[in-house]
Design a protein around this motif. Structure first.
Motif: not given
Length: 211
Positions: A86, A89-90, A92-94, A96, A98, A135, A138
């Motif tokens: 988690t 992943r977060e 990366h999602e928030e 960028g 990775e 992002n 978010e």
């Protein structure tokens, strides 16, 4: 743990500190709480070459939950996810950012929140100068918090409130106060950096965060 003055890299020194941290086993009393994870992402401070910082965000004001508040990158665990999965992943999602699982240095103690979550902090090495792509749905802004600032004695303080016998922890940042759970996680990480093991699950959140 590498001795001061050794040739160990910052990443190796941080990894050794995390390896020496005896994380508490998950509390069975929290088994019914929703699971979440946050990343303590450590990177080179672009303003101070050779210094390290952790990444902190201001959440977008349009978010339904805790909009506009300070936060570590993170969120609710998807079904079947581990806390480490988690957190990565977060990130990366928030932001960028990775990262692979070998970027994980360790985990701190779970923190049960008043809003019904048990939050697992994951310490991650983000690299010397990672390129971030926040992002906007978010994240309103990204901030580099120098580890030297975290170490300042009065960066963390405690207050009392009439609604609870537990002390409320506060982290001071540029005239603002960050409260638990974020402040509790930063406090425990500060203690880890100083070579101390300090438990934080009993530290309180302010009343506005109880929902």
């Amino acid at each position: 743990m590498p001795k001061p003055g050794s040739e160990a890299s910052p990443r190796e020194r941080l990894a050794a500190l995390c390896d020496g941290f005896a994380r508490l086993a998950p509390d069975v009393a929290h088994a019914e709480l929703k699971r979440a994870a946050v990343a303590i992402a450590l990177v080179g401070d672009p303003r101070q070459p050779g210094e390290l910082a952790l990444l902190l965000t201001r959440r977008a004001k349009t978010l339904r939950s805790h909009g506009g508040q300070w936060a570590l990158p993170g969120g609710r665990c998807d079904p079947g996810e581990t806390a480490i999965e988690t957190a990565l992943r977060e990130l990366h999602e928030e932001l960028g950012l990775e990262l692979a699982s070998d970027a994980v240095l360790g985990q701190l103690d779970d923190y049960p929140t008043r809003s019904g979550y048990v939050m697992s902090p994951v310490v991650v090495w983000g690299g010397a100068s990672p390129a971030l792509a926040p992002n906007p749905l978010e994240v309103a802004s990204v901030h580099y918090i120098p580890l030297a600032h975290i170490a300042i004695e009065d960066a963390v303080t405690f207050v009392t409130i009439p609604e609870s016998p537990r002390p409320v922890v506060r982290f001071h940042l540029n005239g603002s106060h960050l409260h638990a759970p974020t402040a509790a996680v930063i406090y425990q990480f500060r203690e880890l950096l100083a070579g101390r093991t300090t438990r934080v699950a009993e530290l309180e959140q302010p009343v506005f965060a109880w929902r």
